[in-house]
Design an enzyme around this catalytic site. Structure first.
Site, mmCIF file in Angstrom:
data_model
loop_
_atom_site.group_PDB
_atom_site.id
_atom_site.type_symbol
_atom_site.label_atom_id
_atom_site.label_comp_id
_atom_site.label_asym_id
_atom_site.label_seq_id
_atom_site.Cartn_x
_atom_site.Cartn_y
_atom_site.Cartn_z
ATOM 1 N N ASP A 132 -21.015 -6.830 10.444
ATOM 2 C CA ASP A 132 -20.468 -7.385 9.207
ATOM 3 C C ASP A 132 -20.733 -6.370 8.094
ATOM 4 O OD1 ASP A 132 -19.740 -9.370 7.168
ATOM 5 O OD2 ASP A 132 -21.912 -9.548 6.835
ATOM 6 N N LEU A 133 -19.999 -6.475 6.994
ATOM 7 C CA LEU A 133 -20.197 -5.537 5.886
ATOM 8 C C LEU A 133 -21.158 -6.092 4.831
ATOM 9 C CD1 LEU A 133 -16.605 -4.024 5.416
ATOM 10 C CD2 LEU A 133 -18.600 -2.944 6.449
ATOM 11 N N THR A 145 -15.299 -8.223 9.445
ATOM 12 C CA THR A 145 -15.523 -8.618 8.058
ATOM 13 C C THR A 145 -14.532 -9.675 7.585
ATOM 14 O OG1 THR A 145 -15.631 -7.750 5.776
ATOM 15 C CG2 THR A 145 -14.076 -6.685 7.264
ATOM 16 N N GLY A 146 -14.910 -10.372 6.549
ATOM 17 C CA GLY A 146 -13.984 -11.290 5.899
ATOM 18 C C GLY A 146 -13.056 -10.567 4.945
ATOM 19 N N LYS A 151 -14.653 -14.520 13.495
ATOM 20 C CA LYS A 151 -14.901 -13.152 13.950
ATOM 21 C C LYS A 151 -15.050 -13.063 15.471
ATOM 22 C CE LYS A 151 -17.029 -11.706 9.613
ATOM 23 N NZ LYS A 151 -18.224 -11.122 8.964
ATOM 24 N N ASP A 154 -25.026 -12.124 8.401
ATOM 25 C CA ASP A 154 -25.945 -12.759 7.445
ATOM 26 C C ASP A 154 -25.443 -14.077 6.879
ATOM 27 O OD1 ASP A 154 -23.911 -11.343 5.850
ATOM 28 O OD2 ASP A 154 -25.177 -11.857 4.139
ATOM 29 N N ASN A 169 -19.842 -17.099 7.729
ATOM 30 C CA ASN A 169 -18.660 -16.581 8.426
ATOM 31 C C ASN A 169 -19.034 -15.670 9.599
ATOM 32 O OD1 ASN A 169 -19.533 -14.425 6.830
ATOM 33 N ND2 ASN A 169 -17.467 -13.715 6.377
#
Length: 272
Positions: A10-11, A44-45, A197, A220, A223
């Site tokens: 994730d970012l 990522t979202g 994801k 974290d 999502n």
């Protein structure tokens, strides 16, 4: 020799520091695992336009997951990996927009792939997610929206967020999934039901013929829940929400403490 793994990151709040940079330690660790034959994947979202710079900074050549699974694509090889775009129904999106309007939210952003529309120009969260790119248009979204949107971002008044989320869930639970973004924006993101994801990782896993047992995923926020649960090794950041930590296989340091680099260097036994 260790068999190839997928390293899914994730970012925001995970790979990126709080000032939205990739630390030297994280960048070095991800380069090292790639040298060892593993595949580094961004999940990522964010839309592609807001994650492309990090993809390029890491010199990646893998598929990626954007919009929390609503868009799965390979920026460098669309021939072998056909893009998978799963948008919301346009009429459903307009109904959701009407509901949000009745709550007098601060702003609404409608994303259609890498283009977007705004309810209000330069208000609330808009500047943070546009990266200098102007909207196709702004104003009455009910009139402006002519295509099925990839996602809808809603910036509610803080005291209305839970009430609005509950109303959207009650009215549309079967057809949408909604997520909360953390501080400082407290944005509600809406995508088509069943997308997350993990859906993207499954496609990428099949593409590389790497089973989920050899997927290590870092996250974290809410999502990331499905991705952390799906991966053979789901890793919660030290700054992750409690719910994510409770389902993760392992935990590492925070995004500010180079948690990804710390975990990977220990797992694959290399020095930074």
């Amino acid at each position: 020799m260790v068999q190839p793994h997928i390293i899914a990151v994730d970012l925001d709040g995970t790979l990126l520091t709080d000032d939205k940079n990739i630390s030297l330690k994280n960048r070095t660790a991800l380069a090292k695992v790639r040298e060892l034959g593993h595949k580094v994947v961004i999940a990522t979202g964010r839309p592609y336009r807001a994650s492309k710079a990090y993809y390029e900074e890491l010199f990646l050549d893998t598929p990626m997951v954007n919009f929390n699974g609503a868009f799965i694509h390979h920026p460098k090889n669309e021939k072998d990996f056909q893009p998978i775009h799963t948008p919301l129904n346009k009429n459903l999106a307009k109904t959701i927009i009407e509901t949000c309007e009745s709550f007098q939210v601060q702003n609404i952003m409608v994303e259609i792939m890498d283009e977007y529309y705004l309810r209000y120009l330069n208000k609330g969260f808009a500047d943070a997610f546009t990266l200098g790119q102007s909207p196709v248009d702004y104003g009455n979204l009910h009139q402006l929206l002519n295509d099925d949107p990839t996602s809808i971002l809603i910036h509610p008044e803080e005291n209305n967020e839970q009430q609005l989320r509950a109303l959207l869930k009650e009215a549309h639970a079967e057809v949408i999934d909604q997520r909360s973004w953390g501080a400082p924006w407290h944005v509600i993101e809406i995508v088509k039901a069943g997308l997350n994801k993990a859906v993207g990782l499954k496609e990428i896993s099949q593409y590389f013929q790497i089973p989920k047992e050899r997927i290590i995923a870092f996250g974290d926020e809410d999502n990331d829940l499905e991705m952390i649960e799906y991966a053979g090794c789901g890793v919660a950041m030290g700054n992750a929400i409690h719910e994510l930590k409770s389902i993760a296989n392992e935990q590492t340091s925070t995004n500010e403490e180079h948690g990804i680099a710390e975990f990977l260097s220990e797992r694959f036994r290399f020095e930074l």
